[in-house]
Design a protein around this motif. Structure first.
Motif, PDB file in Angstrom:
ATOM      1  N   ASP A 345     -14.701 -11.719  29.551  1.00  0.00           N
ATOM      2  CA  ASP A 345     -13.293 -11.959  29.215  1.00  0.00           C
ATOM      3  C   ASP A 345     -13.207 -13.098  28.203  1.00  0.00           C
ATOM      4  O   ASP A 345     -12.619 -14.153  28.475  1.00  0.00           O
ATOM      5  N   PRO A 346     -13.794 -12.918  27.031  1.00  0.00           N
ATOM      6  CA  PRO A 346     -13.934 -14.035  26.080  1.00  0.00           C
ATOM      7  C   PRO A 346     -12.617 -14.638  25.626  1.00  0.00           C
ATOM      8  O   PRO A 346     -12.535 -15.844  25.372  1.00  0.00           O
ATOM      9  N   PHE A 347     -11.562 -13.832  25.541  1.00  0.00           N
ATOM     10  CA  PHE A 347     -10.308 -14.338  24.997  1.00  0.00           C
ATOM     11  C   PHE A 347      -9.520 -15.187  25.985  1.00  0.00           C
ATOM     12  O   PHE A 347      -8.498 -15.776  25.626  1.00  0.00           O
ATOM     13  N   SER A 348     -10.002 -15.251  27.221  1.00  0.00           N
ATOM     14  CA  SER A 348      -9.349 -16.126  28.200  1.00  0.00           C
ATOM     15  C   SER A 348     -10.009 -17.498  28.251  1.00  0.00           C
ATOM     16  O   SER A 348      -9.560 -18.377  28.995  1.00  0.00           O
ATOM     17  N   THR A 349     -11.050 -17.694  27.472  1.00  0.00           N
ATOM     18  CA  THR A 349     -11.752 -18.977  27.469  1.00  0.00           C
ATOM     19  C   THR A 349     -11.115 -19.932  26.467  1.00  0.00           C
ATOM     20  O   THR A 349     -10.360 -19.526  25.583  1.00  0.00           O
ATOM     21  N   VAL A 350     -11.431 -21.215  26.634  1.00  0.00           N
ATOM     22  CA  VAL A 350     -10.926 -22.242  25.709  1.00  0.00           C
ATOM     23  C   VAL A 350     -12.110 -22.957  25.074  1.00  0.00           C
ATOM     24  O   VAL A 350     -13.169 -23.088  25.687  1.00  0.00           O
ATOM     25  N   PRO A 351     -11.876 -23.384  23.794  1.00  0.00           N
ATOM     26  CA  PRO A 351     -10.641 -23.335  23.003  1.00  0.00           C
ATOM     27  C   PRO A 351     -10.268 -21.897  22.655  1.00  0.00           C
ATOM     28  O   PRO A 351     -11.134 -21.032  22.550  1.00  0.00           O
ATOM     29  N   PRO A 352      -8.974 -21.630  22.462  1.00  0.00           N
ATOM     30  CA  PRO A 352      -8.531 -20.260  22.215  1.00  0.00           C
ATOM     31  C   PRO A 352      -8.935 -19.761  20.840  1.00  0.00           C
ATOM     32  O   PRO A 352      -9.030 -20.506  19.872  1.00  0.00           O
ATOM     33  N   SER A 353      -9.217 -18.475  20.768  1.00  0.00           N
ATOM     34  CA  SER A 353      -9.502 -17.801  19.505  1.00  0.00           C
ATOM     35  C   SER A 353      -9.408 -16.304  19.752  1.00  0.00           C
ATOM     36  O   SER A 353      -9.820 -15.806  20.808  1.00  0.00           O
ATOM     37  N   THR A 354      -8.870 -15.589  18.796  1.00  0.00           N
ATOM     38  CA  THR A 354      -8.750 -14.131  18.929  1.00  0.00           C
ATOM     39  C   THR A 354      -9.963 -13.408  18.346  1.00  0.00           C
ATOM     40  O   THR A 354     -10.003 -12.191  18.323  1.00  0.00           O
ATOM     41  N   LYS A 355     -10.951 -14.183  17.894  1.00  0.00           N
ATOM     42  CA  LYS A 355     -12.122 -13.567  17.264  1.00  0.00           C
ATOM     43  C   LYS A 355     -13.421 -13.957  17.970  1.00  0.00           C
ATOM     44  O   LYS A 355     -14.489 -13.921  17.367  1.00  0.00           O
ATOM     45  N   LYS A 356     -13.319 -14.282  19.223  1.00  0.00           N
ATOM     46  CA  LYS A 356     -14.519 -14.708  19.935  1.00  0.00           C
ATOM     47  C   LYS A 356     -15.481 -13.539  20.176  1.00  0.00           C
ATOM     48  O   LYS A 356     -15.076 -12.457  20.602  1.00  0.00           O
ATOM     49  N   ASP A 357     -16.739 -13.796  19.914  1.00  0.00           N
ATOM     50  CA  ASP A 357     -17.804 -12.827  20.149  1.00  0.00           C
ATOM     51  C   ASP A 357     -19.070 -13.633  20.420  1.00  0.00           C
ATOM     52  O   ASP A 357     -19.814 -13.967  19.510  1.00  0.00           O
ATOM     53  N   PHE A 358     -19.296 -13.949  21.691  1.00  0.00           N
ATOM     54  CA  PHE A 358     -20.347 -14.899  22.036  1.00  0.00           C
ATOM     55  C   PHE A 358     -21.744 -14.330  21.805  1.00  0.00           C
ATOM     56  O   PHE A 358     -22.050 -13.215  22.252  1.00  0.00           O
ATOM     57  N   PRO A 359     -22.605 -15.070  21.123  1.00  0.00           N
ATOM     58  CA  PRO A 359     -23.986 -14.627  20.924  1.00  0.00           C
ATOM     59  C   PRO A 359     -24.791 -14.782  22.213  1.00  0.00           C
ATOM     60  O   PRO A 359     -24.326 -15.372  23.194  1.00  0.00           O
ATOM     61  N   GLY A 360     -26.010 -14.230  22.187  1.00  0.00           N
ATOM     62  CA  GLY A 360     -26.903 -14.333  23.332  1.00  0.00           C
ATOM     63  C   GLY A 360     -26.871 -13.145  24.259  1.00  0.00           C
ATOM     64  O   GLY A 360     -27.622 -13.099  25.241  1.00  0.00           O
TER      65      GLY A 360
END
Length: 469
Positions: A345-360
């Motif tokens: 649920d990347p978009f519920s994390t902070v700091p906010p961003s609508t383009k989150k795509d976590f590596p790893g």
């Protein structure tokens, strides 16, 4: 197509040798006394678990064409594991399929304490049995038990022809298991020849099987390697390999041969096994004599921040996976839950961003270790703490909590990634207060993971993160 009905079931070597020699004697005695050009044998290399035409199907009008199409498809298949990293990653095509891996460790396994640390990460495996390799290759082209134990394999199918017509068929499997002992600079490739089977008119026992394992490419290109074990190319007959089962080949590279001026003395390479056949007496081979098995990407390194810093050691340039558990008894549970939220649920994390795509999360976007630039590591940490204060208040430490960040501050993908890389997305990180003990345990496990897997600083290495129950 059907599964090879002529493929022998697995059984003891003594029974298998006896049965095969009896079954092959009659075809040999009944072979036609014709010219060499009229009696030919050809070999087609296929994936280890491929379904192939049996002799009756080969005798049909399109039987040989079907086998040739399968072999052509295999020749175009990727030859390096999808998780390959470093210079080898761009040397040859990578598999589109993830390598098979061992099942996740049992929940809470990290709770077993070491003498100096409250938690301890198990040592990566440095060995592999043929049975483990066989099981791992049931679902994938490569099996990666660890970055010190990797295997793959092929099946080699022969068609025996008299005057152009198929009169016999034979088959054997080849597995190559690459292993590296702890703190060693020697890679051992163990070749196992199994599942010998034959039917119809053939001369399989006298057929030569030639194995050639070699370093196909080095970075730098001037590296000198020391080889041991069997001399390459290694030529054995079917009957000899049926009795002995295989052999081993070793390759090592002395320290001091890495790129000039580099802080880490690193040597990267690609090891290429090749299998071909030679004709037995009275037969001739066609242009179809065998093929490449796959490639392994060994690496030799020496650095003051890695174990065995005086001599260096070797590993495979394959992304290892750090596992954190969300189990109730897991000492790193709070961090595991944080990363799980970032992945699912990347978009519920902070700091906010609508383009989150976590590596790893996959081999296309691994994490890379940040060690040499201490200033940047501190910047990652300070930026994370700043955001913990901003979004959770100055009292976020109440109850004994600390600011946890993902990606880790000890990676190039940490909180200030976009400051150093204009292509990186700003705010593509997450912070969350977690219990101090759980954050500390996760940090200890991460440090042990770096050491035990010999993670290099920079883009020529990397790792993945997996959250398990």
């Amino acid at each position: 197509m059907t599964r090879r009905p002529w493929r022998a079931p697995r059984r003891s070597r003594a029974v298998l040798i006896s049965a095969l020699l009896i079954s092959l004697t009659a075809p040999l005695e009944s072979a036609h006394a014709v010219s060499v050009d009229a009696e030919q044998v050809e070999t087609y290399v296929l994936p280890l678990n491929a379904d192939t035409p049996d002799l009756s199907e080969l005798r049909q009008s399109d039987g040989l064409d079907a086998l040739r199409q399968l072999a052509r498809a295999q020749a175009s298949q990727p030859v390096l594991p999808r998780e390959t990293t470093g210079p080898a990653k761009v040397y040859a095509p990578l598999s589109a399929q993830d390598s098979a891996r061992p099942a996740p460790a049992a929940a809470g396994e990290h709770s077993a304490a070491a003498a100096a640390d409250p938690v301890s990460l198990p040592e990566p495996s440095h060995s592999m049995t043929p049975a483990e390799c066989t099981l791992g290759l049931a679902t994938s082209t490569f099996y990666v038990k660890s970055r010190f134990a990797v295997c793959s394999g092929i099946q080699a199918n022969q068609v025996w022809r008299v005057d152009g017509e198929p009169v016999g068929a034979s088959h054997f499997d080849v597995m190559a298991i690459g292993t590296i002992p702890k703190d060693s600079r020697t890679m051992t490739v163990s070749y196992y020849f199994t599942d010998f089977a034959a039917t119809g008119t053939n001369a399989a026992p006298g057929m030569g099987i030639v194995t050639e394992g070699k370093i196909a490419q080095s970075w730098p290109s001037t590296v000198h390697y020391t080889q041991g074990g069997v001399s390459m190319p290694a030529s054995r007959t079917w009957a000899q390999l049926l009795e002995t089962g295989g052999f081993k080949h070793t390759v090592s590279a002395a320290a001091g041969q890495g790129s000039a001026g580099a802080a880490t003395d690193s040597v990267f390479a690609v090891y290429q096994p090749h299998i071909s056949i030679t004709a037995p007496p009275g037969w001739a081979v066609t242009s179809q004599t065998g093929g490449d098995l796959f490639m392994l990407p060994p690496r030799w390194d020496k650095a003051d921040y890695l174990p065995a810093d005086a001599t260096g050691a070797a590993a495979f340039s394959i992304l290892p996976t750090l596992q954190y558990s969300t189990a109730a008894n897991s000492p790193e549970r709070g961090v595991a839950l944080h990363i799980q939220k970032a992945f699912t649920d990347p978009f519920s994390t902070v700091p906010p961003s609508t383009k989150k795509d976590f590596p790893g999360q996959n081999a296309d976007a691994p994490l890379t270790r940040l060690y040499k630039d201490a200033t940047r590591r501190k910047e990652n940490y300070r930026r994370s703490v700043y955001n913990c204060v901003k979004y959770f208040g100055r009292t976020y430490t109440a109850g004994g909590k600390q600011c946890d960040e993902y990606p880790f501050a000890s990676t190039y993908q940490g909180a200030v990634w976009s400051k150093y890389d204009p292509l990186a997305e700003p705010n593509n990180f997450s912070v969350m207060p977690v219990p101090e003990g759980e954050n500390g345990a996760a940090g200890i496990l991460l440090g042990q993971f770096y050491d035990k897997n010999r993670l290099l600083d920079g883009p020529d290495d990397g790792f993945l993160v997996q959250i398990v129950p």
